[in-house]
Motif scaffolding. Structure first.
Motif, PDB file in Angstrom:
ATOM      1  N   LYS A 245      -7.764  -2.205  72.240  1.00 23.60           N
ATOM      2  CA  LYS A 245      -8.073  -2.933  71.010  1.00 23.60           C
ATOM      3  C   LYS A 245      -9.587  -3.082  70.844  1.00 23.60           C
ATOM      4  N   GLN A 248     -10.898   0.133  69.665  1.00 21.08           N
ATOM      5  CA  GLN A 248     -10.463   0.336  68.283  1.00 21.08           C
ATOM      6  C   GLN A 248     -11.359  -0.406  67.291  1.00 21.08           C
ATOM      7  N   PHE A 301      -6.099 -11.616  68.587  1.00 17.63           N
ATOM      8  CA  PHE A 301      -6.218 -10.166  68.728  1.00 17.63           C
ATOM      9  C   PHE A 301      -5.470  -9.434  67.611  1.00 17.63           C
ATOM     10  N   VAL A 310     -13.721 -10.178  69.308  1.00 18.16           N
ATOM     11  CA  VAL A 310     -13.051  -9.742  70.524  1.00 18.16           C
ATOM     12  C   VAL A 310     -13.681 -10.375  71.758  1.00 18.16           C
ATOM     13  N   TRP A 367       2.617  -0.558  68.949  1.00 22.15           N
ATOM     14  CA  TRP A 367       1.268  -0.082  68.586  1.00 22.15           C
ATOM     15  C   TRP A 367       1.366   1.300  67.946  1.00 22.15           C
ATOM     16  N   SER A 372      -1.666  -2.095  66.103  1.00 18.51           N
ATOM     17  CA  SER A 372      -1.957  -3.027  67.191  1.00 18.51           C
ATOM     18  C   SER A 372      -1.579  -4.464  66.857  1.00 18.51           C
TER      19      SER A 372
END
Length: 400
Positions: A245, A248, A301, A310, A367, A372
Protein backbone atom coordinates in the motif's frame (compact mmCIF):
# COMPACT_ATOMS: atom_id res chain seq x y z
CA UNK A 1 10.17 4.69 32.27
CA UNK A 2 12.42 2.97 34.82
CA UNK A 3 12.67 -0.80 34.53
CA UNK A 4 11.50 -2.31 37.86
CA UNK A 5 13.87 -4.45 39.90
CA UNK A 6 13.26 -8.16 39.65
CA UNK A 7 13.21 -8.60 35.87
CA UNK A 8 15.30 -11.81 35.55
CA UNK A 9 18.38 -12.35 33.39
CA UNK A 10 16.54 -14.76 31.11
CA UNK A 11 14.11 -12.03 30.03
CA UNK A 12 17.00 -9.71 29.10
CA UNK A 13 18.86 -12.45 27.19
CA UNK A 14 15.68 -13.51 25.38
CA UNK A 15 15.01 -9.86 24.56
CA UNK A 16 18.46 -9.18 23.11
CA UNK A 17 18.41 -12.51 21.27
CA UNK A 18 15.08 -11.51 19.74
CA UNK A 19 16.55 -8.10 18.89
CA UNK A 20 19.40 -9.64 16.88
CA UNK A 21 17.15 -12.21 15.21
CA UNK A 22 14.63 -9.53 14.24
CA UNK A 23 17.34 -7.39 12.68
CA UNK A 24 18.18 -10.40 10.54
CA UNK A 25 14.58 -11.33 9.71
CA UNK A 26 13.33 -7.82 9.00
CA UNK A 27 16.26 -7.02 6.70
CA UNK A 28 14.72 -9.73 4.51
CA UNK A 29 11.00 -9.44 5.22
CA UNK A 30 10.86 -5.68 4.70
CA UNK A 31 12.07 -6.19 1.12
CA UNK A 32 10.47 -9.56 0.40
CA UNK A 33 7.09 -8.34 -1.01
CA UNK A 34 8.92 -6.04 -3.41
CA UNK A 35 11.37 -8.82 -4.32
CA UNK A 36 8.48 -11.19 -5.08
CA UNK A 37 6.52 -8.68 -7.17
CA UNK A 38 9.31 -6.77 -8.95
CA UNK A 39 12.10 -9.35 -9.27
CA UNK A 40 10.23 -12.67 -9.44
CA UNK A 41 7.01 -11.48 -11.12
CA UNK A 42 4.59 -12.71 -8.42
CA UNK A 43 1.07 -11.25 -8.03
CA UNK A 44 -0.52 -10.04 -4.79
CA UNK A 45 -2.48 -13.29 -4.47
CA UNK A 46 0.82 -15.21 -4.58
CA UNK A 47 2.24 -12.90 -1.90
CA UNK A 48 -0.80 -13.62 0.26
CA UNK A 49 -0.46 -17.38 -0.33
CA UNK A 50 3.23 -17.42 0.61
CA UNK A 51 2.79 -15.25 3.69
CA UNK A 52 -0.35 -17.01 4.89
CA UNK A 53 1.10 -20.50 4.38
CA UNK A 54 4.32 -19.58 6.17
CA UNK A 55 2.57 -18.07 9.19
CA UNK A 56 0.01 -20.86 9.42
CA UNK A 57 2.82 -23.42 9.38
CA UNK A 58 4.59 -21.67 12.24
CA UNK A 59 1.45 -21.62 14.33
CA UNK A 60 0.72 -25.33 13.86
CA UNK A 61 4.26 -26.18 14.95
CA UNK A 62 3.94 -23.96 18.05
CA UNK A 63 1.32 -26.15 19.69
CA UNK A 64 3.54 -29.24 19.52
CA UNK A 65 6.65 -27.33 20.57
CA UNK A 66 4.85 -25.76 23.52
CA UNK A 67 3.40 -29.10 24.61
CA UNK A 68 6.80 -30.79 24.26
CA UNK A 69 8.41 -28.13 26.45
CA UNK A 70 5.75 -28.82 29.12
CA UNK A 71 6.25 -32.58 28.80
CA UNK A 72 10.02 -32.33 29.17
CA UNK A 73 10.00 -29.45 31.65
CA UNK A 74 12.67 -27.84 29.46
CA UNK A 75 12.39 -24.78 27.24
CA UNK A 76 15.93 -23.70 26.28
CA UNK A 77 16.93 -26.43 23.82
CA UNK A 78 13.73 -26.00 21.79
CA UNK A 79 14.04 -22.22 21.55
CA UNK A 80 17.73 -22.42 20.50
CA UNK A 81 16.81 -25.07 17.90
CA UNK A 82 14.09 -22.82 16.53
CA UNK A 83 16.33 -19.77 16.21
CA UNK A 84 19.02 -21.93 14.64
CA UNK A 85 16.71 -23.34 11.96
CA UNK A 86 15.46 -19.88 10.99
CA UNK A 87 19.06 -18.72 10.56
CA UNK A 88 20.06 -21.82 8.61
CA UNK A 89 17.48 -21.25 5.82
CA UNK A 90 18.16 -17.53 5.30
CA UNK A 91 20.61 -18.08 2.39
CA UNK A 92 17.69 -19.53 0.38
CA UNK A 93 16.20 -16.04 0.06
CA UNK A 94 19.38 -14.74 -1.58
CA UNK A 95 19.50 -17.74 -3.92
CA UNK A 96 15.79 -17.69 -4.91
CA UNK A 97 14.96 -17.64 -8.63
CA UNK A 98 11.20 -18.39 -8.41
CA UNK A 99 8.41 -17.73 -5.87
CA UNK A 100 8.59 -21.45 -4.98
CA UNK A 101 12.10 -20.89 -3.58
CA UNK A 102 10.79 -18.07 -1.43
CA UNK A 103 7.94 -20.26 -0.21
CA UNK A 104 10.44 -22.97 0.80
CA UNK A 105 12.62 -20.44 2.61
CA UNK A 106 9.65 -18.86 4.39
CA UNK A 107 8.41 -22.33 5.31
CA UNK A 108 11.72 -23.24 6.95
CA UNK A 109 11.99 -19.86 8.64
CA UNK A 110 8.48 -20.11 10.07
CA UNK A 111 8.97 -23.72 11.22
CA UNK A 112 11.91 -22.36 13.20
CA UNK A 113 9.68 -19.67 14.65
CA UNK A 114 7.05 -22.27 15.46
CA UNK A 115 9.59 -24.33 17.41
CA UNK A 116 10.85 -21.41 19.50
CA UNK A 117 7.94 -19.09 20.29
CA UNK A 118 5.79 -21.04 22.77
CA UNK A 119 8.78 -22.29 24.86
CA UNK A 120 10.25 -18.77 24.82
CA UNK A 121 7.02 -17.10 25.94
CA UNK A 122 6.46 -19.77 28.59
CA UNK A 123 10.03 -19.27 29.84
CA UNK A 124 9.32 -15.56 30.43
CA UNK A 125 6.40 -16.48 32.71
CA UNK A 126 8.31 -19.38 34.34
CA UNK A 127 11.08 -17.07 35.57
CA UNK A 128 9.14 -13.87 36.34
CA UNK A 129 7.04 -13.12 39.46
CA UNK A 130 3.32 -12.70 38.56
CA UNK A 131 3.31 -9.07 39.70
CA UNK A 132 5.98 -8.24 37.09
CA UNK A 133 4.70 -10.45 34.27
CA UNK A 134 3.23 -7.64 32.15
CA UNK A 135 6.45 -5.66 32.51
CA UNK A 136 8.57 -8.69 31.57
CA UNK A 137 6.55 -9.45 28.43
CA UNK A 138 6.55 -5.76 27.55
CA UNK A 139 10.32 -5.48 27.98
CA UNK A 140 10.98 -8.51 25.79
CA UNK A 141 8.57 -7.17 23.17
CA UNK A 142 10.25 -3.74 23.27
CA UNK A 143 13.71 -5.20 22.72
CA UNK A 144 12.31 -7.43 19.97
CA UNK A 145 10.78 -4.37 18.33
CA UNK A 146 14.04 -2.41 18.46
CA UNK A 147 15.50 -5.15 16.28
CA UNK A 148 12.43 -5.08 14.09
CA UNK A 149 12.89 -1.39 13.29
CA UNK A 150 16.68 -1.57 12.99
CA UNK A 151 16.34 -4.35 10.41
CA UNK A 152 14.38 -2.34 7.81
CA UNK A 153 16.54 0.71 8.56
CA UNK A 154 19.69 -1.27 7.85
CA UNK A 155 18.04 -2.80 4.77
CA UNK A 156 17.17 0.63 3.38
CA UNK A 157 20.69 1.93 4.06
CA UNK A 158 22.27 -1.08 2.34
CA UNK A 159 19.86 -0.79 -0.58
CA UNK A 160 20.92 2.82 -1.09
CA UNK A 161 24.62 2.02 -0.61
CA UNK A 162 24.57 -1.02 -2.91
CA UNK A 163 22.41 0.41 -5.66
CA UNK A 164 19.27 -1.59 -4.90
CA UNK A 165 20.91 -5.03 -4.86
CA UNK A 166 18.28 -6.98 -2.91
CA UNK A 167 20.18 -10.26 -2.86
CA UNK A 168 23.24 -8.65 -1.27
CA UNK A 169 21.05 -7.39 1.58
CA UNK A 170 19.67 -10.92 2.04
CA UNK A 171 23.20 -12.29 2.41
CA UNK A 172 24.13 -9.60 4.95
CA UNK A 173 21.09 -10.57 7.06
CA UNK A 174 22.80 -13.85 7.97
CA UNK A 175 25.28 -12.12 10.32
CA UNK A 176 22.91 -10.93 13.12
CA UNK A 177 21.01 -14.22 12.87
CA UNK A 178 24.13 -16.20 13.77
CA UNK A 179 24.93 -13.80 16.63
CA UNK A 180 21.42 -14.32 18.06
CA UNK A 181 21.83 -18.11 18.19
CA UNK A 182 25.22 -17.82 19.92
CA UNK A 183 23.86 -15.39 22.54
CA UNK A 184 20.82 -17.52 23.37
CA UNK A 185 22.80 -20.76 23.54
CA UNK A 186 25.29 -19.19 25.95
CA UNK A 187 23.05 -16.92 28.01
CA UNK A 188 19.67 -18.58 28.65
CA UNK A 189 19.35 -20.62 31.85
CA UNK A 190 16.69 -23.27 32.48
CA UNK A 191 14.83 -22.47 35.75
CA UNK A 192 16.05 -24.75 38.55
CA UNK A 193 12.50 -25.47 39.72
CA UNK A 194 11.16 -26.27 36.22
CA UNK A 195 10.71 -30.02 36.37
CA UNK A 196 8.35 -32.17 34.39
CA UNK A 197 4.99 -32.91 35.98
CA UNK A 198 4.02 -36.43 37.00
CA UNK A 199 0.53 -37.82 36.70
CA UNK A 200 -0.94 -38.54 40.17
CA UNK A 201 -0.75 -42.25 40.96
CA UNK A 202 1.16 -43.01 37.77
CA UNK A 203 4.61 -43.63 39.18
CA UNK A 204 7.16 -41.84 37.05
CA UNK A 205 4.93 -41.32 34.00
CA UNK A 206 4.88 -37.74 32.79
CA UNK A 207 1.72 -35.74 32.25
CA UNK A 208 0.61 -35.70 28.61
CA UNK A 209 -0.14 -31.98 27.93
CA UNK A 210 -2.30 -32.70 24.85
CA UNK A 211 -4.38 -35.36 26.58
CA UNK A 212 -8.03 -34.42 27.20
CA UNK A 213 -7.53 -34.86 30.95
CA UNK A 214 -4.84 -32.16 30.90
CA UNK A 215 -6.68 -29.81 28.54
CA UNK A 216 -9.73 -29.79 30.82
CA UNK A 217 -7.58 -27.93 33.35
CA UNK A 218 -7.52 -24.93 30.98
CA UNK A 219 -10.53 -22.95 32.16
CA UNK A 220 -13.27 -21.14 30.21
CA UNK A 221 -11.54 -17.75 30.43
CA UNK A 222 -8.61 -19.15 28.47
CA UNK A 223 -10.78 -20.64 25.72
CA UNK A 224 -12.69 -17.36 25.44
CA UNK A 225 -9.44 -15.47 24.93
CA UNK A 226 -8.50 -18.04 22.31
CA UNK A 227 -11.77 -17.40 20.44
CA UNK A 228 -11.27 -13.63 20.56
CA UNK A 229 -7.73 -13.98 19.17
CA UNK A 230 -9.02 -16.22 16.37
CA UNK A 231 -11.75 -13.73 15.41
CA UNK A 232 -9.38 -10.76 15.44
CA UNK A 233 -6.78 -12.50 13.30
CA UNK A 234 -9.27 -13.45 10.61
CA UNK A 235 -8.89 -9.79 9.58
CA UNK A 236 -5.20 -9.48 10.44
CA UNK A 237 -3.50 -10.18 7.10
CA UNK A 238 0.24 -10.11 6.49
CA UNK A 239 2.09 -6.81 6.98
CA UNK A 240 3.30 -7.30 3.40
CA UNK A 241 0.06 -5.61 2.30
CA UNK A 242 0.92 -2.50 4.33
CA UNK A 243 4.21 -2.23 2.44
CA UNK A 244 2.51 -2.72 -0.92
CA UNK A 245 0.00 0.00 0.00
CA UNK A 246 2.87 2.35 0.83
CA UNK A 247 4.43 1.77 -2.60
CA UNK A 248 1.03 2.14 -4.27
CA UNK A 249 0.65 5.61 -2.74
CA UNK A 250 3.97 6.77 -4.16
CA UNK A 251 6.63 6.01 -1.55
CA UNK A 252 9.92 5.21 -3.35
CA UNK A 253 10.91 1.54 -3.28
CA UNK A 254 14.15 2.00 -1.26
CA UNK A 255 12.15 3.89 1.38
CA UNK A 256 9.28 1.39 1.71
CA UNK A 257 11.07 -0.66 4.43
CA UNK A 258 11.14 2.51 6.55
CA UNK A 259 7.42 1.93 7.09
CA UNK A 260 8.34 -0.99 9.34
CA UNK A 261 10.93 1.21 11.05
CA UNK A 262 8.14 3.59 12.05
CA UNK A 263 5.89 0.69 13.12
CA UNK A 264 8.52 -0.84 15.34
CA UNK A 265 9.70 2.46 16.83
CA UNK A 266 6.15 3.00 18.06
CA UNK A 267 5.91 -0.63 19.16
CA UNK A 268 9.21 -0.52 21.04
CA UNK A 269 8.31 2.76 22.74
CA UNK A 270 4.88 1.57 23.89
CA UNK A 271 5.16 -2.17 24.69
CA UNK A 272 7.04 -1.88 27.98
CA UNK A 273 5.05 1.06 29.46
CA UNK A 274 1.81 -0.67 28.48
CA UNK A 275 3.02 -3.89 30.13
CA UNK A 276 3.75 -2.04 33.38
CA UNK A 277 0.36 -0.34 33.16
CA UNK A 278 -1.36 -3.70 32.68
CA UNK A 279 0.26 -4.99 35.90
CA UNK A 280 -1.23 -2.03 37.78
CA UNK A 281 -4.59 -1.34 36.14
CA UNK A 282 -5.61 -4.60 34.43
CA UNK A 283 -5.14 -6.08 30.99
CA UNK A 284 -8.58 -6.49 29.40
CA UNK A 285 -9.32 -2.80 28.81
CA UNK A 286 -5.91 -2.25 27.23
CA UNK A 287 -6.43 -5.20 24.90
CA UNK A 288 -9.84 -3.87 23.80
CA UNK A 289 -8.24 -0.47 23.14
CA UNK A 290 -5.56 -2.17 21.02
CA UNK A 291 -8.17 -3.93 18.88
CA UNK A 292 -10.15 -0.72 18.35
CA UNK A 293 -7.01 1.19 17.41
CA UNK A 294 -6.23 -1.52 14.82
CA UNK A 295 -9.72 -1.06 13.36
CA UNK A 296 -9.16 2.69 13.00
CA UNK A 297 -5.70 2.19 11.47
CA UNK A 298 -6.96 -0.27 8.85
CA UNK A 299 -9.86 2.03 8.05
CA UNK A 300 -7.28 4.76 7.55
CA UNK A 301 -5.27 2.58 5.15
CA UNK A 302 -8.48 1.92 3.22
CA UNK A 303 -9.05 5.63 2.55
CA UNK A 304 -5.47 7.00 2.53
CA UNK A 305 -4.58 9.09 -0.51
CA UNK A 306 -1.06 10.40 0.09
CA UNK A 307 2.29 9.24 1.52
CA UNK A 308 2.22 11.49 4.59
CA UNK A 309 -0.96 9.79 5.77
CA UNK A 310 0.70 6.39 5.49
CA UNK A 311 3.58 7.37 7.79
CA UNK A 312 1.13 8.40 10.51
CA UNK A 313 -0.84 5.18 10.10
CA UNK A 314 2.35 3.12 10.40
CA UNK A 315 3.04 4.83 13.77
CA UNK A 316 -0.48 4.12 15.04
CA UNK A 317 -0.19 0.52 13.88
CA UNK A 318 2.92 0.17 16.05
CA UNK A 319 1.02 1.61 19.01
CA UNK A 320 -1.69 -1.02 18.43
CA UNK A 321 0.97 -3.74 18.70
CA UNK A 322 2.24 -2.24 21.95
CA UNK A 323 -1.28 -2.23 23.37
CA UNK A 324 -2.12 -5.79 22.43
CA UNK A 325 0.74 -8.26 21.86
CA UNK A 326 2.42 -8.51 25.26
CA UNK A 327 -0.83 -7.84 27.10
CA UNK A 328 -2.53 -10.84 25.48
CA UNK A 329 0.40 -13.12 26.37
CA UNK A 330 0.39 -11.95 29.99
CA UNK A 331 -3.39 -12.33 30.18
CA UNK A 332 -3.14 -15.94 29.01
CA UNK A 333 -0.17 -16.73 31.28
CA UNK A 334 -2.15 -15.39 34.26
CA UNK A 335 -4.99 -17.82 33.69
CA UNK A 336 -3.36 -21.20 33.01
CA UNK A 337 -1.50 -23.71 35.22
CA UNK A 338 2.27 -23.35 35.11
CA UNK A 339 2.85 -26.90 33.88
CA UNK A 340 0.53 -26.28 30.89
CA UNK A 341 1.82 -22.82 30.04
CA UNK A 342 3.72 -23.88 26.92
CA UNK A 343 0.72 -25.84 25.68
CA UNK A 344 -1.69 -22.96 26.31
CA UNK A 345 0.54 -20.46 24.52
CA UNK A 346 0.99 -22.97 21.70
CA UNK A 347 -2.78 -23.24 21.24
CA UNK A 348 -3.01 -19.43 21.22
CA UNK A 349 -0.48 -19.28 18.40
CA UNK A 350 -2.28 -22.10 16.60
CA UNK A 351 -5.49 -20.04 16.66
CA UNK A 352 -3.61 -17.07 15.23
CA UNK A 353 -2.06 -19.20 12.49
CA UNK A 354 -5.31 -20.91 11.55
CA UNK A 355 -6.73 -17.43 10.97
CA UNK A 356 -3.71 -15.99 9.16
CA UNK A 357 -3.83 -18.22 6.10
CA UNK A 358 -7.46 -17.39 5.14
CA UNK A 359 -6.87 -13.78 6.24
CA UNK A 360 -3.91 -13.34 3.89
CA UNK A 361 -5.61 -15.20 1.03
CA UNK A 362 -8.74 -13.10 1.51
CA UNK A 363 -6.66 -9.91 1.61
CA UNK A 364 -4.77 -10.80 -1.57
CA UNK A 365 -7.95 -11.80 -3.39
CA UNK A 366 -9.86 -8.66 -2.35
CA UNK A 367 -6.92 -6.46 -3.40
CA UNK A 368 -6.64 -8.19 -6.76
CA UNK A 369 -10.37 -8.02 -7.58
CA UNK A 370 -11.68 -4.94 -5.72
CA UNK A 371 -8.63 -2.86 -4.83
CA UNK A 372 -6.65 -2.23 -1.66
CA UNK A 373 -9.49 -0.42 0.12
CA UNK A 374 -11.53 -3.62 0.40
CA UNK A 375 -8.57 -5.47 1.94
CA UNK A 376 -8.21 -2.97 4.76
CA UNK A 377 -11.93 -2.43 5.31
CA UNK A 378 -12.53 -6.13 6.04
CA UNK A 379 -9.65 -6.16 8.53
CA UNK A 380 -11.21 -3.23 10.35
CA UNK A 381 -14.57 -5.02 10.62
CA UNK A 382 -13.05 -8.16 12.17
CA UNK A 383 -11.12 -6.07 14.73
CA UNK A 384 -14.28 -4.26 15.86
CA UNK A 385 -16.07 -7.60 16.23
CA UNK A 386 -13.25 -9.00 18.39
CA UNK A 387 -13.20 -5.87 20.58
CA UNK A 388 -16.96 -6.04 21.13
CA UNK A 389 -16.82 -9.76 22.00
CA UNK A 390 -14.00 -9.24 24.52
CA UNK A 391 -15.75 -6.27 26.13
CA UNK A 392 -19.09 -8.08 26.44
CA UNK A 393 -17.48 -11.11 28.07
CA UNK A 394 -14.90 -9.23 30.15
CA UNK A 395 -16.44 -10.46 33.46
CA UNK A 396 -15.80 -14.05 32.33
CA UNK A 397 -12.20 -13.27 31.41
CA UNK A 398 -11.75 -11.34 34.66
CA UNK A 399 -9.81 -8.17 35.26
CA UNK A 400 -6.24 -8.58 36.46
Amino acid sequence: MKVPQGIPQNVWVLGFGSLLNDISSEMIHSLLPLFLVSSLGAGTLTVGLIEGTAEATASVVKIFSGALSDYLGQRKNLLVLGYGLSTLVKPLFALATTPAWVLAARFGDRVGKGIRVAPRDALVADTTPPALRGAAYGLRQSLDSIGAFLGPLIASALMLAWGGKLRWVFWAALIPGVLAVVLLAAGVREPQNQKYQLEPGAGQRRTQPLHWHSLRRLQGAYWLLLGVALLFNLGNSSDAFLLLKAEQLGIATPLVPLGLVVVNLAYAASAYPVGVLSDRLGRVGLLVAGFLLYALVYLGFAVAQSPWQVWGLFALYGLHLGLSQGVLLALVADRVPGDLRGTALGFLNLAVGVALLPASLLAGSLWQHFGSGATFAIGSIFAVAAAVLLWVFRPAVGQQ
